[in-house]
Scaffold this motif. Structure first.
Motif, PDB file in Angstrom:
ATOM      1  N   ILE A  33      43.242  45.355  43.342  1.00 38.56           N
ATOM      2  CA  ILE A  33      41.985  44.626  43.119  1.00 38.56           C
ATOM      3  C   ILE A  33      42.291  43.625  42.012  1.00 38.56           C
ATOM      4  N   ALA A  34      42.855  42.501  42.406  1.00 36.97           N
ATOM      5  CA  ALA A  34      43.392  41.557  41.423  1.00 36.97           C
ATOM      6  C   ALA A  34      43.685  40.233  42.094  1.00 36.97           C
ATOM      7  N   GLY A  35      43.764  39.184  41.285  1.00 38.18           N
ATOM      8  CA  GLY A  35      44.255  37.884  41.711  1.00 38.18           C
ATOM      9  C   GLY A  35      43.719  37.413  43.039  1.00 38.18           C
ATOM     10  N   ILE A 129      35.992  36.545  37.932  1.00 38.16           N
ATOM     11  CA  ILE A 129      36.150  35.345  38.734  1.00 38.16           C
ATOM     12  C   ILE A 129      36.887  35.672  40.036  1.00 38.16           C
ATOM     13  N   GLY A 130      36.425  35.059  41.147  1.00 33.26           N
ATOM     14  CA  GLY A 130      37.020  35.332  42.445  1.00 33.26           C
ATOM     15  C   GLY A 130      37.809  34.180  43.031  1.00 33.26           C
ATOM     16  N   PRO A 233      41.202  33.492  39.572  1.00 35.79           N
ATOM     17  CA  PRO A 233      40.846  34.812  40.093  1.00 35.79           C
ATOM     18  C   PRO A 233      41.369  35.937  39.202  1.00 35.79           C
ATOM     19  N   GLY A 234      40.483  36.837  38.864  1.00 38.25           N
ATOM     20  CA  GLY A 234      40.826  37.954  37.985  1.00 38.25           C
ATOM     21  C   GLY A 234      40.475  37.724  36.535  1.00 38.25           C
ATOM     22  N   ASP A 235      40.159  36.484  36.156  1.00 40.93           N
ATOM     23  CA  ASP A 235      39.691  36.258  34.782  1.00 40.93           C
ATOM     24  C   ASP A 235      38.366  36.990  34.578  1.00 40.93           C
ATOM     25  N   VAL A 236      38.161  37.491  33.361  1.00 38.91           N
ATOM     26  CA  VAL A 236      36.963  38.267  33.026  1.00 38.91           C
ATOM     27  C   VAL A 236      36.188  37.541  31.928  1.00 38.91           C
ATOM     28  N   ILE A 237      34.876  37.453  32.114  1.00 37.47           N
ATOM     29  CA  ILE A 237      33.987  36.889  31.101  1.00 37.47           C
ATOM     30  C   ILE A 237      33.006  37.986  30.688  1.00 37.47           C
TER      31      ILE A 237
END
Length: 279
Positions: A33-35, A129-130, A233-237
């Motif tokens: 569940i990444a990138g 982010i997707g 994708p995979g960035d977290v806010i």
């Protein structure tokens, strides 16, 4: 969907939670569940959960997103928290980084770093982010979001505010970034701006708020951040915390070894963390 990563640290496998709360394995369909997998969630949504292997027992849950590139935090995004911090609501979002080595599973321990005097808690809504976002409009920002999850922005206040430099060194100690248990896709959330959120320490309610009180909402934050750098994708806010943190109490209250922190956001699950001393 409620997506998870389960298994030992560094060797987590992808999974999902079915409608009955069972953990199902996704290894045959996605490596993590990444990138890039986050940009192809439509493929996973077409799967029948009942066709996926059941995962036996109750394995450890890891952070619900892997290989995070950027862990971006928004400070003072609830007016009541700004007030308890002795600050005015900011005219633009306050942005700081939490280094990705802080990321851990939702029920992994909070580790007090050596020299810690004022380790604090912060229940937060985190956005994952997707697909890449650069110069996106507020109106189209949510097209770039894979889903949301629960986060605890653990913070060492003496490192953060009483020593020279920026906030990141007070935010980035090991295990200061629990994420999960689930990455929840947006179709499961009725109203992102009306989610009750709470946090307890040793069974005592400390934070009792709602995402309704966010100053800057998720679409604005995604658009705003994308004006300065590309979100991938995979960035977290992590979008900020309501009132009730330890530093805002009279007298201030901070975590000690043996304390138990529990927190949750409606629809996003809950976390439980034992506070321990660093080895």
């Amino acid at each position: 969907m409620k997506l998870v990563r389960y298994g030992e640290p560094g060797a987590e496998r992808p999974g999902l939670i079915d409608a009955r709360g069972n953990l199902r394995d996704l290894t045959d369909h996605v490596t993590d569940i990444a990138g890039g997998a986050l940009a192809r969630l439509g493929d996973l949504k077409r799967l029948s959960p009942d066709s996926l292997p059941l995962v036996p027992d109750t394995p450890r849950l890891g952070p619900c997103v892997g290989n995070v590139g950027k862990f971006i935090c928004i400070g003072l995004n609830y007016a009541d928290h700004a007030a308890e911090s002795g600050m005015s609501p900011p005219p633009e979002p306050v942005i700081f980084a939490k280094f990705t080595s802080a990321i851990c599973g939702p029920d992994d321990p909070i580790i007090l770093p050596r020299g810690s005097e004022k380790t604090d808690w912060e229940v937060e809504l985190a956005v994952v982010i997707g697909k890449p976002a650069k110069y996106v409009s507020e109106e189209r920002a949510m097209e770039h979001v894979a889903g949301v999850c629960l986060a605890n922005d653990v913070s060492e206040r003496s490192f953060q505010t009483e020593r020279q430099g920026q906030w990141s060194k007070g935010k980035s100690s090991d295990n200061f970034g629990p994420l999960g248990p689930w990455l929840v896709t947006l179709d499961e959330i009725a109203d992102l701006n009306a989610l009750p959120m709470w946090l307890d320490v040793n069974g005592e309610r400390m934070q009792d708020g709602s995402t309704a009180d966010m100053i800057y909402k998720v679409p604005f934050l995604v658009s705003y951040l994308s004006q300065f750098f590309t979100l991938r994708p995979g960035d977290v806010i992590s979008t900020g915390t309501p009132a009730g943190v330890g530093m805002g109490m009279t007298p201030p209250r901070f975590l000690r070894a043996g304390d138990v922190v529990e927190l949750g956001i409606e629809g996003l699950g809950r976390q439980k963390q034992l506070v321990v001393e660093d080895a």
